[in-house]
Design a protein around this motif. Structure first.
Motif, PDB file in Angstrom:
ATOM      1  N   GLY A  72     -54.099   2.224  63.753  1.00 52.27           N
ATOM      2  CA  GLY A  72     -55.272   1.500  64.200  1.00 52.27           C
ATOM      3  C   GLY A  72     -55.711   1.974  65.576  1.00 52.27           C
ATOM      4  O   GLY A  72     -55.204   2.974  66.100  1.00 52.27           O
ATOM      5  N   PRO A  73     -56.636   1.270  66.208  1.00 52.74           N
ATOM      6  CA  PRO A  73     -57.087   1.652  67.555  1.00 52.74           C
ATOM      7  C   PRO A  73     -55.918   1.718  68.532  1.00 52.74           C
ATOM      8  O   PRO A  73     -55.097   0.803  68.603  1.00 52.74           O
ATOM      9  N   GLY A  74     -55.826   2.815  69.265  1.00 53.09           N
ATOM     10  CA  GLY A  74     -54.763   2.980  70.248  1.00 53.09           C
ATOM     11  C   GLY A  74     -53.417   3.339  69.654  1.00 53.09           C
ATOM     12  O   GLY A  74     -52.409   3.355  70.371  1.00 53.09           O
ATOM     13  N   GLU A  75     -53.367   3.657  68.365  1.00 52.28           N
ATOM     14  CA  GLU A  75     -52.107   3.977  67.702  1.00 52.28           C
ATOM     15  C   GLU A  75     -52.104   5.406  67.164  1.00 52.28           C
ATOM     16  O   GLU A  75     -53.158   6.041  67.033  1.00 52.28           O
ATOM     17  N   VAL A  76     -50.916   5.885  66.847  1.00 49.09           N
ATOM     18  CA  VAL A  76     -50.774   7.200  66.212  1.00 49.09           C
ATOM     19  C   VAL A  76     -49.841   7.065  65.013  1.00 49.09           C
ATOM     20  O   VAL A  76     -48.993   6.170  64.960  1.00 49.09           O
ATOM     21  N   LEU A  77     -50.019   7.966  64.060  1.00 42.69           N
ATOM     22  CA  LEU A  77     -49.108   8.062  62.920  1.00 42.69           C
ATOM     23  C   LEU A  77     -48.138   9.207  63.207  1.00 42.69           C
ATOM     24  O   LEU A  77     -48.549  10.326  63.498  1.00 42.69           O
ATOM     25  N   ILE A  78     -46.848   8.898  63.150  1.00 39.45           N
ATOM     26  CA  ILE A  78     -45.809   9.886  63.447  1.00 39.45           C
ATOM     27  C   ILE A  78     -45.108  10.291  62.159  1.00 39.45           C
ATOM     28  O   ILE A  78     -44.695   9.427  61.368  1.00 39.45           O
ATOM     29  N   LYS A  79     -44.989  11.591  61.938  1.00 34.37           N
ATOM     30  CA  LYS A  79     -44.141  12.094  60.863  1.00 34.37           C
ATOM     31  C   LYS A  79     -42.721  12.115  61.416  1.00 34.37           C
ATOM     32  O   LYS A  79     -42.418  12.862  62.343  1.00 34.37           O
ATOM     33  N   VAL A  80     -41.869  11.262  60.882  1.00 31.47           N
ATOM     34  CA  VAL A  80     -40.533  11.075  61.436  1.00 31.47           C
ATOM     35  C   VAL A  80     -39.664  12.301  61.157  1.00 31.47           C
ATOM     36  O   VAL A  80     -39.586  12.781  60.019  1.00 31.47           O
ATOM     37  N   ALA A  81     -39.006  12.787  62.209  1.00 32.55           N
ATOM     38  CA  ALA A  81     -38.059  13.897  62.065  1.00 32.55           C
ATOM     39  C   ALA A  81     -36.644  13.368  61.888  1.00 32.55           C
ATOM     40  O   ALA A  81     -35.918  13.777  60.971  1.00 32.55           O
ATOM     41  N   PHE A  82     -36.245  12.446  62.784  1.00 34.74           N
ATOM     42  CA  PHE A  82     -34.904  11.875  62.736  1.00 34.74           C
ATOM     43  C   PHE A  82     -34.974  10.422  63.215  1.00 34.74           C
ATOM     44  O   PHE A  82     -35.842  10.061  64.004  1.00 34.74           O
ATOM     45  N   CYS A  83     -34.023   9.612  62.741  1.00 38.02           N
ATOM     46  CA  CYS A  83     -33.912   8.242  63.238  1.00 38.02           C
ATOM     47  C   CYS A  83     -32.455   7.811  63.177  1.00 38.02           C
ATOM     48  O   CYS A  83     -31.768   8.038  62.163  1.00 38.02           O
ATOM     49  N   GLY A  84     -31.953   7.237  64.248  1.00 33.20           N
ATOM     50  CA  GLY A  84     -30.555   6.865  64.350  1.00 33.20           C
ATOM     51  C   GLY A  84     -30.222   5.559  63.646  1.00 33.20           C
ATOM     52  O   GLY A  84     -31.085   4.729  63.372  1.00 33.20           O
ATOM     53  N   ILE A  85     -28.934   5.410  63.339  1.00 31.09           N
ATOM     54  CA  ILE A  85     -28.407   4.157  62.803  1.00 31.09           C
ATOM     55  C   ILE A  85     -27.651   3.472  63.936  1.00 31.09           C
ATOM     56  O   ILE A  85     -26.666   4.009  64.447  1.00 31.09           O
ATOM     57  N   CYS A  86     -28.111   2.297  64.328  1.00 33.38           N
ATOM     58  CA  CYS A  86     -27.564   1.576  65.475  1.00 33.38           C
ATOM     59  C   CYS A  86     -26.842   0.321  64.995  1.00 33.38           C
ATOM     60  O   CYS A  86     -27.144  -0.231  63.925  1.00 33.38           O
ATOM     61  N   HIS A  87     -25.888  -0.166  65.793  1.00 32.88           N
ATOM     62  CA  HIS A  87     -25.179  -1.392  65.439  1.00 32.88           C
ATOM     63  C   HIS A  87     -26.123  -2.584  65.339  1.00 32.88           C
ATOM     64  O   HIS A  87     -25.851  -3.522  64.583  1.00 32.88           O
ATOM     65  N   SER A  88     -27.221  -2.571  66.077  1.00 34.68           N
ATOM     66  CA  SER A  88     -28.157  -3.685  65.961  1.00 34.68           C
ATOM     67  C   SER A  88     -28.851  -3.681  64.598  1.00 34.68           C
ATOM     68  O   SER A  88     -29.247  -4.737  64.095  1.00 34.68           O
ATOM     69  N   ASP A  89     -28.996  -2.504  63.981  1.00 38.62           N
ATOM     70  CA  ASP A  89     -29.512  -2.452  62.612  1.00 38.62           C
ATOM     71  C   ASP A  89     -28.544  -3.160  61.670  1.00 38.62           C
ATOM     72  O   ASP A  89     -28.948  -3.907  60.778  1.00 38.62           O
ATOM     73  N   LEU A  90     -27.257  -2.923  61.879  1.00 31.78           N
ATOM     74  CA  LEU A  90     -26.239  -3.599  61.074  1.00 31.78           C
ATOM     75  C   LEU A  90     -26.260  -5.103  61.320  1.00 31.78           C
ATOM     76  O   LEU A  90     -26.012  -5.895  60.405  1.00 31.78           O
ATOM     77  N   SER A  91     -26.566  -5.488  62.560  1.00 34.76           N
ATOM     78  CA  SER A  91     -26.577  -6.913  62.900  1.00 34.76           C
ATOM     79  C   SER A  91     -27.697  -7.668  62.199  1.00 34.76           C
ATOM     80  O   SER A  91     -27.581  -8.872  61.959  1.00 34.76           O
TER      81      SER A  91
END
Length: 347
Positions: free
Chosen positions: A28-47
């Motif tokens: 939307g306005p003021g935003e960008v679409l990112i093609k994701v290369a990598f993303c980490g797995i964090c303990h907060s995701d598990l939480s």
């Protein structure tokens, strides 16, 4: 561009997650679409999965430590181009609180966390606010760039902002995993001495010594406090970081503080530690601080430190898995299989 993408989706009502085909979001306005290369797995995701963290949305895409390239610019976005290598901030201001209304977006009172309050980046594409982007220097690999957004920046905020570690201060770190490893490195970078790593795992303790700790002790050692005293010439710790978030690690770290020492609670769990008597706390003048997150500009600082060779995070990624194997990565982190400093997914 295709109309749909693969994304991990977590369902709050059942606690189940899996890979689904969903529409590619539009910036939307003021935003960008990112093609994701990598993303980490964090303990907060598990939480979020195990219910320790509150479930804010009925369905959400997880993952908040991301890097990638800009695929599309939303209306009104300037200063960025398609193909730019970027890191999205792992949170965004609410835009309606009193601080946001006066333009103090970094001090938002109701910060929205990526992957909790809005969709994250365990997906092929992710929409981010342009003002929260950090450009990745050409000589910084995108897999390393991904973990700057939390795994490295949260320790940076803990050491520099909340802990305010000064040159020559004694520092202890309880739990030297994905967060604690970087606390050790950053404490060394700002001049703390000595730095003491405390962990149950001998492999982790050895790595902590290789990455900058002066001493590494077993948290189960009954003489732990005595060894901390010997290592600091009786001063004990000026600053202790609990990166594990457990009752035992919190209380051990507190017990190893010197007079006027500061305990920074970084790790999170549902456990409830004690702080002892108010008399003891007052007489020792010990202080306890909770820490969460970082400021968006911290990611840029860290990216430059990595780019210029001042901070080496080349050993901070233990494994890279395709998005389809996200469940395997989550299970490894839950069960501490191997030594998962940071496991990344690659869409």
């Amino acid at each position: 561009m295709a109309e749909t993408m693969r994304a991990e989706r977590f369902h709050a009502d059942t606690g189940e997650y899996g890979i689904e085909d969903v529409p590619i979001p539009e910036p939307g306005p003021g935003e960008v679409l990112i093609k994701v290369a990598f993303c980490g797995i964090c303990h907060s995701d598990l939480s979020l999965i195990d219910g320790t963290f509150p479930r804010m949305l009925p369905v959400v895409t997880q993952g908040h430590e991301a890097s990638g390239t800009i695929a599309e610019l939303g209306p009104g976005v300037t200063g960025w181009s398609e193909g730019d290598r970027v890191i999205p901030a792992a949170g965004r201001p609410c835009m309606v609180c009193r601080n946001c209304r006066r333009g103090a977006f970094n001090d938002c009172l109701n910060i929205q966390l990526m992957a909790f309050a809005y969709d994250g980046a365990w997906a092929e594409y992710h929409v981010a606010q342009a003002p929260g982007l950090t450009k990745v220097p050409d000589n910084v690999p995108l897999e390393q760039a991904a973990i700057l957004a939390d795994a490295v920046s949260t320790p940076y905020g803990a050491v520099v902002r909340t802990g305010k570690v000064a040159v020559g201060e004694t520092v202890g770190v309880w739990g030297v995993g994905g967060i604690g490893t970087h606390i050790v490195q950053l404490a060394r970078l700002v001049g703390a001495v000595p730095i003491i790593a405390v962990d149950i795992n001998p492999v982790v303790r050895e790595r902590a010594l290789e990455l900058g700790a002066d001493h590494a002790f077993d948290s189960r050692d009954p003489d732990l406090a005595k060894k901390v005293a010997e290592a600091t010439d009786g001063r004990m710790l000026d600053v202790a970081f609990d990166a594990a978030g457990l009752k035992v690690t919190f209380e051990q770290a507190l017990d190893c503080l010197g007079v006027g020492g500061r305990l920074i609670s970084v790790g999170m769990s549902g456990q409830e530690p004690g702080i002892g008597s108010t008399a003891a706390l007052g007489l020792s003048r010990r202080q306890v601080f909770g820490h969460l997150g970082y400021k968006p500009e911290d990611i840029g600082t860290l990216a430059e430190l990595v780019s210029r060779g001042r901070l080496d995070i080349s050993r901070s990624i233990s494994e890279i898995l395709p998005l389809e194997r996200i469940a395997e990565g989550i299970e490894k982190l839950e069960n501490h299989v191997g030594d998962p400093i940071r496991i990344l997914v690659q869409p």
